[in-house]
Design a protein around this motif. Sequence first.
Motif, mmCIF file in Angstrom:
data_model
loop_
_atom_site.group_PDB
_atom_site.id
_atom_site.type_symbol
_atom_site.label_atom_id
_atom_site.label_comp_id
_atom_site.label_asym_id
_atom_site.label_seq_id
_atom_site.Cartn_x
_atom_site.Cartn_y
_atom_site.Cartn_z
ATOM 1 N N PHE A 1 73.835 23.044 -26.500
ATOM 2 C CA PHE A 1 75.039 23.115 -27.305
ATOM 3 C C PHE A 1 76.192 22.492 -26.527
ATOM 4 C CE2 PHE A 1 72.192 26.225 -28.931
ATOM 5 C CZ PHE A 1 72.383 26.205 -30.290
ATOM 6 N N GLU A 2 76.307 21.182 -26.586
ATOM 7 C CA GLU A 2 77.361 20.467 -25.888
ATOM 8 C C GLU A 2 78.595 20.377 -26.793
ATOM 9 O OE1 GLU A 2 77.222 19.561 -22.881
ATOM 10 O OE2 GLU A 2 75.092 19.617 -22.382
ATOM 11 N N VAL A 3 79.749 20.629 -26.199
ATOM 12 C CA VAL A 3 80.982 20.457 -26.952
ATOM 13 C C VAL A 3 81.131 18.988 -27.335
ATOM 14 C CG1 VAL A 3 83.501 20.501 -26.785
ATOM 15 C CG2 VAL A 3 82.148 22.429 -25.940
ATOM 16 N N THR B 1 81.491 18.224 -18.716
ATOM 17 C CA THR B 1 80.849 17.062 -19.322
ATOM 18 C C THR B 1 81.931 16.062 -19.717
ATOM 19 O OG1 THR B 1 80.949 17.948 -21.567
ATOM 20 C CG2 THR B 1 79.015 18.546 -20.236
ATOM 21 N N GLU B 2 81.532 14.828 -20.004
ATOM 22 C CA GLU B 2 82.518 13.811 -20.335
ATOM 23 C C GLU B 2 83.326 14.191 -21.566
ATOM 24 O OE1 GLU B 2 84.702 10.728 -19.295
ATOM 25 O OE2 GLU B 2 82.974 11.489 -18.157
ATOM 26 N N ALA B 3 82.656 14.764 -22.576
ATOM 27 C CA ALA B 3 83.362 15.171 -23.795
ATOM 28 C C ALA B 3 84.357 16.289 -23.492
ATOM 29 C CB ALA B 3 82.359 15.618 -24.856
ATOM 30 N N GLU B 4 83.955 17.250 -22.653
ATOM 31 C CA GLU B 4 84.849 18.357 -22.307
ATOM 32 C C GLU B 4 86.050 17.856 -21.512
ATOM 33 O OE1 GLU B 4 81.674 22.074 -22.215
ATOM 34 O OE2 GLU B 4 82.315 21.172 -20.338
ATOM 35 N N LYS B 5 85.820 16.923 -20.593
ATOM 36 C CA LYS B 5 86.929 16.346 -19.837
ATOM 37 C C LYS B 5 87.915 15.646 -20.758
ATOM 38 C CE LYS B 5 84.370 15.395 -15.546
ATOM 39 N NZ LYS B 5 83.856 14.292 -14.683
ATOM 40 N N GLU B 6 87.391 14.844 -21.669
ATOM 41 C CA GLU B 6 88.261 14.101 -22.579
ATOM 42 C C GLU B 6 89.081 15.056 -23.445
ATOM 43 O OE1 GLU B 6 88.877 10.942 -22.650
ATOM 44 O OE2 GLU B 6 87.459 10.512 -21.016
ATOM 45 N N LEU C 1 89.387 20.040 -10.315
ATOM 46 C CA LEU C 1 90.839 20.051 -10.458
ATOM 47 C C LEU C 1 91.440 18.672 -10.225
ATOM 48 C CD1 LEU C 1 91.846 23.412 -8.720
ATOM 49 C CD2 LEU C 1 92.174 22.809 -11.112
ATOM 50 N N ILE C 2 90.994 18.014 -9.156
ATOM 51 C CA ILE C 2 91.541 16.689 -8.826
ATOM 52 C C ILE C 2 91.214 15.694 -9.927
ATOM 53 C CG2 ILE C 2 91.345 14.752 -7.220
ATOM 54 C CD1 ILE C 2 90.882 16.853 -4.999
ATOM 55 N N ASP C 3 89.987 15.800 -10.457
ATOM 56 C CA ASP C 3 89.564 14.879 -11.505
ATOM 57 C C ASP C 3 90.454 14.994 -12.732
ATOM 58 O OD1 ASP C 3 88.042 13.016 -12.854
ATOM 59 O OD2 ASP C 3 86.627 14.487 -13.606
ATOM 60 N N LEU C 4 90.767 16.236 -13.143
ATOM 61 C CA LEU C 4 91.604 16.446 -14.324
ATOM 62 C C LEU C 4 93.062 16.076 -14.050
ATOM 63 C CD1 LEU C 4 90.233 19.791 -15.810
ATOM 64 C CD2 LEU C 4 90.016 17.512 -16.769
#
Length: 424
Positions: free
Chosen positions: A339-341, A368-373, A404-407
Amino acid sequence: MAFICELSDDLLVNILSLIENTKEVVGTSLVSKRWRSLWKLVPRLDASSSDLINNFLTLSKAPVLETLHLRLDENSYEPEENERWVSIAAARQVRDLELRRYGFRRTSMLPCPRSLFTCKGPVILCLQQVSICDIPSTVFLQTLKTLSLVCVKFVSGDGLVHRLLSACPILETLTVCRWSEDGVTTFAIAIPSLQNLYIMQRPDSDGLEYDCEYVVNAPALKTLKVLDKFCHFRSLVKMPKLVKAEIKIRQEDSEKLMGCLTSAKHLSLCLTSAATTPKSFEFLCQVEYLELCTNCSSDWLSLVLRHSPKLRVLRLSRKNCGMFRECVPQWDFEAQRGFEVQWEKPCCVPECLVSSLESVEWVGYRGTEAEKEAAIYILDKSKHLKKMTLYRKITNLREKYRTLIDLKSRMSCGSTCRLEFVPL
């Protein structure tokens, strides 16, 4: 001790009334000579021993028995005793009555005393693992405001439920916890005065569907909590006064129920729906607080933002999902990877991001990439966002700071939101 002794008897009795266990209340008779009879004035009995219950009711001098809570098993009483105890309570104008059987057992139920239906003054009534064989047609619980029915067996079926609820003209709060052998097919709740309805998760749920359903006709509801994924909802009415709702139900019932939630300001949802048209999300128009299960509704996030113009608090969570109650530990988010967002960037900035959203919590964030976006979009576009908290299972501190740094590196320079990371 000297200070307590200076208090009046009335005040001491009030203090003793706050002690739930009657055995402890009776034990205070050993304090001093003055205290020997004080417990007899306490208008509350909460016990499980037949000897203690009999002695208390025999020696009590309280003019009114305000509370009677009995917790019994098959070895602690005789059936005729139970009938007599409730009869005494009814005669002494009991206001809070609870009959509860120890533990959950399919084969042994507590017989419901007929004298219970002669009570004229109860305001609160709780029945747990009680078997009701019959209800007099003349029953009228004119003062009852709170009713709890937990694993109650209605021997004669649906008609008994109707007769009981129809006898409660001013009922405000109803709690129902059904089980597979309750003897009821259609549990009809038609109570014009009802303000709070709690339909709880059954204790014997084994993942199987049961031939049972609810009919809810309670237009004055302000609070609705439904945690039963094994029963159908045959019909519901609009609830224009509804303020708060928590919903975990069967997928095929989700559309039916969502249409009744349009006035709710506080929603907690664990349900799925095949419909993703704008009209299907009109129920979010008044929502200020929303908790969304991302297991069940992994593709809802973008739609939720677009159709919740007044949203102030958003909480995304993978915990306590009804879909995984039996097979996956609540904390094991990795076992729920199927169940990926899903995230689709809105064509225009949602109104809630511009005018109202203040707080976001994301429990089970995996990065995940979708969650980050999605997280970056919310951080970047929100004008009033004060705090975003991400809860993630990690193995070391390096992973925490990398997240944290990535976001933060992808946030806009003008963002004033406080970003926090909490390891699970």
